[in-house]
Design an enzyme around this catalytic site. Structure first.
Site, mmCIF file in Angstrom:
data_model
loop_
_atom_site.group_PDB
_atom_site.id
_atom_site.type_symbol
_atom_site.label_atom_id
_atom_site.label_comp_id
_atom_site.label_asym_id
_atom_site.label_seq_id
_atom_site.Cartn_x
_atom_site.Cartn_y
_atom_site.Cartn_z
ATOM 1 N N ASP A 82 -1.957 -2.019 -10.702
ATOM 2 C CA ASP A 82 -1.558 -0.975 -9.910
ATOM 3 C C ASP A 82 -1.918 0.206 -10.345
ATOM 4 O O ASP A 82 -2.215 0.676 -11.551
ATOM 5 C CB ASP A 82 -0.192 -1.150 -9.558
ATOM 6 N N CYS B 181 6.398 -4.688 8.194
ATOM 7 C CA CYS B 181 5.364 -5.496 8.713
ATOM 8 C C CYS B 181 5.088 -5.407 10.304
ATOM 9 O O CYS B 181 4.276 -4.972 10.798
ATOM 10 C CB CYS B 181 5.458 -6.889 8.328
ATOM 11 N N PHE C 143 2.730 -14.768 4.043
ATOM 12 C CA PHE C 143 3.970 -14.764 4.986
ATOM 13 C C PHE C 143 5.449 -14.623 4.353
ATOM 14 O O PHE C 143 6.266 -14.976 5.053
ATOM 15 C CB PHE C 143 3.770 -16.113 5.541
HETATM 16 N N1 NAD Z 1 6.196 -6.602 2.319
HETATM 17 C C1 NAD Z 1 6.247 -7.568 2.926
HETATM 18 O O1 NAD Z 1 7.353 -8.290 3.273
HETATM 19 C C2 NAD Z 1 4.805 -8.514 3.333
HETATM 20 C C3 NAD Z 1 4.804 -9.681 3.708
HETATM 21 C C4 NAD Z 1 3.699 -10.365 3.996
HETATM 22 C C5 NAD Z 1 2.318 -9.426 4.037
HETATM 23 N N2 NAD Z 1 2.331 -7.999 3.578
HETATM 24 C C6 NAD Z 1 1.221 -7.615 3.561
HETATM 25 O O2 NAD Z 1 0.753 -7.282 2.419
HETATM 26 C C7 NAD Z 1 0.223 -5.803 2.107
HETATM 27 C C8 NAD Z 1 0.834 -5.304 0.931
HETATM 28 O O3 NAD Z 1 2.190 -4.895 1.153
HETATM 29 P P1 NAD Z 1 3.346 -4.384 0.337
HETATM 30 O O4 NAD Z 1 4.384 -4.345 1.080
HETATM 31 O O5 NAD Z 1 3.135 -5.505 -0.824
HETATM 32 O O6 NAD Z 1 2.811 -2.934 0.122
HETATM 33 P P2 NAD Z 1 3.217 -1.977 -1.024
HETATM 34 O O7 NAD Z 1 3.153 -0.689 -0.462
HETATM 35 O O8 NAD Z 1 4.648 -2.278 -1.347
HETATM 36 O O9 NAD Z 1 2.483 -2.099 -2.252
HETATM 37 C C9 NAD Z 1 1.142 -1.679 -2.401
HETATM 38 C C10 NAD Z 1 0.736 -1.470 -3.882
HETATM 39 O O10 NAD Z 1 -0.526 -1.190 -3.806
HETATM 40 C C11 NAD Z 1 -0.977 -0.296 -4.639
HETATM 41 N N3 NAD Z 1 -2.453 0.302 -4.656
HETATM 42 C C12 NAD Z 1 -2.940 0.901 -3.664
HETATM 43 N N4 NAD Z 1 -4.244 1.180 -3.676
HETATM 44 C C13 NAD Z 1 -4.600 0.781 -4.866
HETATM 45 C C14 NAD Z 1 -5.649 0.643 -5.714
HETATM 46 N N5 NAD Z 1 -7.011 0.958 -5.349
HETATM 47 N N6 NAD Z 1 -5.652 -0.167 -7.069
HETATM 48 C C15 NAD Z 1 -4.343 -0.604 -7.296
HETATM 49 N N7 NAD Z 1 -3.453 -0.506 -6.816
HETATM 50 C C16 NAD Z 1 -3.294 0.181 -5.427
HETATM 51 C C17 NAD Z 1 0.230 0.975 -4.270
HETATM 52 O O11 NAD Z 1 0.241 1.701 -5.589
HETATM 53 C C18 NAD Z 1 1.348 -0.164 -4.305
HETATM 54 O O12 NAD Z 1 2.018 -0.312 -5.296
HETATM 55 C C19 NAD Z 1 0.268 -5.097 3.302
HETATM 56 O O13 NAD Z 1 -1.020 -5.237 4.131
HETATM 57 C C20 NAD Z 1 1.437 -5.950 4.110
HETATM 58 O O14 NAD Z 1 1.311 -5.672 5.419
HETATM 59 C C21 NAD Z 1 3.756 -7.588 3.281
#
Ligand code: NAD
Length: 435
Positions: A30, A263, A152
């Site tokens: 991260d 989401c 999912f």
């Molecule tokens: N949260 C959910 O329940 C869920 C479920 C299914 C799918 N998704 C999808 O998964 C993806 C991520 O969701 P999330 O909730 O985990 O997001 P989040 O915001 O919790 O985490 C994303 C992470 O990516 C890091 N990041 C961003 N740019 C970066 C880079 N260049 N290098 C390294 N790290 C970097 C950020 O610092 C952050 O910690 C989204 O597209 C979301 O729609 C989320």
């Protein structure tokens, strides 16, 4: 297998930890150094039941590590999962893909040998094509394969969902990658998960279409709840009666506040934006978004009605502020609309959430975080059950609220109206007969 998860948020952290628990060597990367430092010291930055133990076990096994050195982590890995955020563009409705393309550019500079690049993030149709173009600017075609493998999992049940998914969707036509990925997922397939190999674009759309459909189901029952209120019907009976039809199913058929979370709101908007780009009108999803927006206002109006439009100086207690139970995620929670509005109208809002203080409310006047349920409910004029945490399911309101006139607005239908009447409590819920 050697895996690298780029983005250690809800998806990257949970799936990375679970992959390591299945015996793979995983580096979670991260760019947020504070997050990485916490994880390296065994502190979990998110609330997710069971995750703590799994992280500790796999760090000890030396199968899991955390880093903020992207280049080095990519070089050490064979399979790269992109798990960064894809929020809604500021002031727009399409997905902001800057984090995705930023990672793709970094990847293009670090492909020392063949790697499978997988988008686990939710990305609009054709994003995989764009990532491929970026990688081709600095690499030959045989150095990588770009695959879509949407996630999912649900927050709050993420580990279970990851280990026992209904289906695993892999979007790729690359034979070599398909073989490797089927092997990576073989422990989950052995436990009964259906493995679907499809085109990359189809995999991208499956994720959006699934979320839009679930959001539609919630919105549908919320509108039926409105009709139940006018016709003296209990919406819970409707949910049971409908849900028993296997073509419909009972899940996501519980009336409540507007849907929220990280989401559904963003993904419903993004799929419409994609459809607009391809000159297609997704009219059903458009009306779902509108209905969901109206819902927060509708529930606010009900609060005003319950308090006879006398909001100023009323002590309003929120039980739960997250968008659902078992997560600390506040993204697009309906409480973010309700609490600021009540504060503007002069109410004194106190909230208690098992995941604690929320930055989101810190600048609002007369909004405070209570340290316990009893502290939150004491001297309350109106108790709002906003989130369905187990902690709120069997409360003794008469003991907790030091006020003769106790009013409860149960937005999650956790209590029986008959029981509440028997206890002489003024009780309101959602879609359960005349109010
Ligand atoms: N949260 C959910 O329940 C869920 C479920 C299914 C799918 N998704 C999808 O998964 C993806 C991520 O969701 P999330 O909730 O985990 O997001 P989040 O915001 O919790 O985490 C994303 C992470 O990516 C890091 N990041 C961003 N740019 C970066 C880079 N260049 N290098 C390294 N790290 C970097 C950020 O610092 C952050 O910690 C989204 O597209 C979301 O729609 C989320």
């Amino acid at each position: 297998m050697k895996l690298c998860m780029i983005g250690t948020g809800y998806v990257g952290l949970v799936s990375g930890v679970c992959f390591s628990d299945l015996g793979n060597q995983v580096i979670c990367v991260d760019k947020d150094l504070v997050k990485i430092n916490k994880l390296q010291n065994g502190i979990i930055p998110i609330y997710e039941p069971g995750l703590d133990e799994l992280v500790k076990r796999n760090i000890k096994n030396k199968r899991l590590s955390f880093s903020n050195d992207l280049k080095d982590s990519i070089k050490k890995s064979d399979i790269i999962f992109i798990c960064v955020g894809t929020p809604t563009k500021k002031g727009g409705s399409s997905a902001d893909l800057r984090q995705i393309y930023g990672v793709a550019k970094d990847l293009s500079k670090s492909l020392n040998k063949f790697k499978i690049i997988i988008t686990k993030s939710t990305v609009p149709v054709t994003t995989g094509d764009e990532i491929e173009k970026i990688l081709l600017t600095k690499n030959s075609k045989n150095k990588f394969a770009v695959v879509s493998n949407p996630e999912f999992l649900r927050e709050g049940e993420a580990i279970r969902d990851f280990v026992y998914p209904d289906r695993i969707i892999v979007g790729s036509n690359d034979k070599k990658s398909n073989k490797i990925l089927k092997n990576l997922y073989s422990p989950l397939i052995a436990k009964g998960a259906k493995y679907v190999n499809t085109s990359r674009r189809a995999a991208e759309l499956i994720k959006y279409a699934s979320n839009a459909f679930l959001a539609t189901k919630i919105t549908f029952i919320n509108e039926i709840a409105n009709l139940c209120e006018k016709t003296n019907i209990n919406v819970d009976d409707i949910s049971i009666g409908m849900g028993l039809d296997q073509r419909i199913g009972s899940r996501f058929l519980r009336a409540g506040p507007a849907y929220g979370g990280s989401c559904f709101p963003k993904d419903t908007k993004a799929i419409i934006s994609t459809a607009d780009k391809f000159k297609t009108n997704l009219s059903i999803i458009k009306s779902v978004i509108k209905s969901n927006k109206d819902r927060s206002n509708l529930l606010l109006k009900r609060i005003y009605g319950i308090l006879n439009n006398k909001i100023k100086n009323k002590k309003i207690s929120f039980l739960g502020v997250t968008f659902k139970a078992n997560t600390d995620d506040m993204r697009d929670s309906s409480s973010l609309k309700m609490i600021p509005e009540l504060s503007r109208k002069g109410a004194k809002v106190q909230y208690y959430d098992p995941t604690g203080f929320k930055e989101e409310f810190k600048n609002y006047k007369n909004v405070r975080n209570a340290k316990s349920i009893s502290n939150c409910l004491e001297k309350s004029n109106l108790v709002i059950i906003h989130t369905e945490w187990n902690d709120f399911k069997s409360l003794d309101f008469k003991r907790l609220v030091k006020n003769k006139k106790i009013i409860i607005f149960d937005m999650r239908n956790l209590y029986s109206p008959q029981e509440m009447i028997k206890k002489n409590l003024k009780y309101f819920s959602v879609g359960r007969g005349f109010k």
